[in-house]
Design an enzyme around this catalytic site. Structure first.
Site, PDB file in Angstrom:
ATOM      1  NE  ARG A 252      38.406 -16.522  12.514  1.00 13.89           N
ATOM      2  CZ  ARG A 252      37.205 -16.242  12.978  1.00 13.89           C
ATOM      3  NH1 ARG A 252      36.329 -15.628  12.204  1.00 13.89           N
ATOM      4  NH2 ARG A 252      36.873 -16.571  14.205  1.00 13.89           N
ATOM      5  NE  ARG A 380      34.853  -7.648  10.938  1.00  7.28           N
ATOM      6  CZ  ARG A 380      34.259  -8.683  10.344  1.00  7.28           C
ATOM      7  NH1 ARG A 380      33.113  -9.136  10.810  1.00  7.28           N
ATOM      8  NH2 ARG A 380      34.820  -9.244   9.293  1.00  7.28           N
TER       9      ARG A 380
END
Length: 429
Positions: A252, A380
């Site tokens: 991204r 994460r």
RNA sequence: GGAGGGAUGCCGGAGCGGUCGAACGGAGCGGUCUUGAAAACCGUCGCGGUGAAAGCCGCCGGGGGUUCGAAUCCCUCUCCCUCCGCCA
């Protein structure tokens, strides 16, 4: 994609749906073009019918042939106009967002999201928990400096226990998904423009994706190859629901997020993710969203992480989603919740773009409904895991479910993985 | 990278300038038969647009062209296959 018929029948609802999402839908322009196109179409079809009538069977009469020749020119011209109009409409339709389900709260941004539930307990600490960056420093898990040297900012290199922990997490997530009935796929990481359009990453969000010289796109999520797996296919009703899981890296640009989370492991140009995708019968797609979300949650609870489930409001849910939950894991070191999963149902919005239909027992072909959700985003999750299961001496207890995958029950200074031998180049200890 | 071959309905597969929206087979659906099922037999059966309906229009990988007329001929793009080369 919103079908033209719906824009005709309820233009205001579609326009309002877009406004609720903070977007502008070119509804008026589409309707105007459609009006012109319909007139043109009627004209063309009438001429065509006439032409067909005359030229049915062999035509020998030179007078008739002359007449047909003249008609042909007229038809061709009108048809060119019609085609141009239709093409414009098609293009504009790709820019109309999917209005949210009526049950979704209307809101402008993340402040409108609703906490649906809080799960697990935040682990009590008898000491000040460190951030994953501090823990990583001590345990030699990350190397951002060298990643930047090689690839620039917002890339990470995992080292020592880092990559092993990642592999363990990925394997655990994939096995979890398989237990929940998902068939695993290993997909390409480069996809064609059509595939990106099918999931609605194109045409509107081209700037967010990395593109090659050959007009291929690095996938921003496995959603793209997996959702397009059944592209332009007609499935049988009994096959539904179909469930697939894939582990891929995700690429991204995140151009819009400049200045946010610029350092560390939270926001990267490339990260690993395990993605769940479901193709379901339109009658029960909302129930399917609950199911999918629970599958994603099972990974978090399995790892003993404290997390919350958010129902996203219209302004924060995205262009294509019909309804969406975010899962956020608690990171005690950073003292914040981290988005580790988005679970969404798209209705037939993606299925229309990608041409994924099924044949019901009776009646016409129908579009399936598609869903997807991360289970989970790996970096994460790793952050939440490290920060949650750290000990006072900076070692990290490995959650029980990961022990078989990792082969140890803690990551510590005693068992830290280091290089050895000639030219020894140790990671920071 | 070089040389050929191909892309037809849910699937397989004919068709090679006119009455082809497309033979035939399979699957599906409806029925006969059967206690039930299978088999067999009969019927039905592509997708989309428009319309209340009848109908009309479009679609034989995408786009363009030739022709009074194209699934059929030509150009082009995409994809698939075979052989050669190269390569982890």
């Amino acid at each position: 994609m919103i079908p033209l018929s719906r824009i005709r029948s309820e233009p205001e609802a579609v326009a309002q749906g877009a406004r609720d999402k903070g977007e502008a839908a070119p509804v008026d322009m589409i309707l105007a073009l459609d009006e012109t196109a319909r007139q043109a179409r009627t004209e063309v079809e009438q001429l065509r019918a006439e032409q067909n009538r005359i030229s049915k069977g062999k035509v020998a009469d030179p007078e008739q042939i002359g007449k047909l020749r003249a008609m042909k020119a007229t038809i061709q011209e009108k048809e060119r106009e019609l085609n141009a109009l239709e093409q414009q409409i098609e293009e504009l339709l790709l820019y109309v967002p999917n209005p949210a389900h009526p049950g979704v709260p209307v809101g402008a941004d993340e402040t409108g999201n609703q906490v649906v539930r809080l799960e697990g307990e935040p682990r009590p600490f008898s000491f000040q928990p460190r951030t994953h960056l501090e823990l990583g420093e001590t345990l030699g898990l990350f190397d951002f400096a060298r990643a930047a040297k090689i690839s620039g900012s917002r890339f990470a290199i995992l080292a020592g226990w880092g990559p092993r922990l990642q592999r363990a997490l990925v394997s655990y997530m994939l096995d979890r998904a398989r237990e929940n009935g998902y068939v695993e796929l290993a997909t390409p990481y480069l996809v064609r423009r059509e595939a990106m359009t099918g999931t609605a990453n194109l045409p509107k969000f081209e700037d967010d994706a990395f593109r090659t010289d050959d007009d291929l796109f690095l996938i921003p999520t496995a959603e793209v190859p997996v959702t397009n797996y059944y592209r332009e296919e007609i499935l049988s009703e009994e096959q539904l629901p179909l469930a697939h899981v894939a582990h891929t890296p995700c690429f991204r640009k995140e151009a819009g997020a400049a200045g946010k989370d610029t350092r560390g492991f939270i926001r990267l140009h490339q990260f690993d993710k395990v993605e769940l995708v479901r193709f379901v019968h339109p009658d029960n797609s909302l129930d399917e969203l609950e199911k999918l979300t629970s599958h994603a949650e099972s990974v978090l609870s399995g790892l003993g992480l404290h997390y919350r489930v958010l129902l996203m409001c219209t302004g924060d849910m995205g262009f294509a989603q019909w309804k969406k939950y975010d899962l956020e894991a608690w990171a005690p070191g950073m003292e914040r919740f981290l988005e580790v999963s988005s679970c969404s149902v798209f209705g037939d919005f993606q299925a229309r773009r990608a041409g994924i239909r099924f044949r019901p027992a009776s009646g016409k072909l129908q579009y399936v409904h598609t869903l997807n959700g991360s289970a989970l985003a790996v970096p994460r999750t790793m952050v939440a895991l490290l920060e949650t299961w750290q000990q006072e001496d900076s070692t990290v207890v490995v959650p029980e479910v990961l022990v078989p995958y990792l082969g140890v029950d803690h990551i510590g200074l005693d068992n830290v993985v280091v290089n050895s031998g000639i030219g020894d180049n140790q990671h920071p200890l």
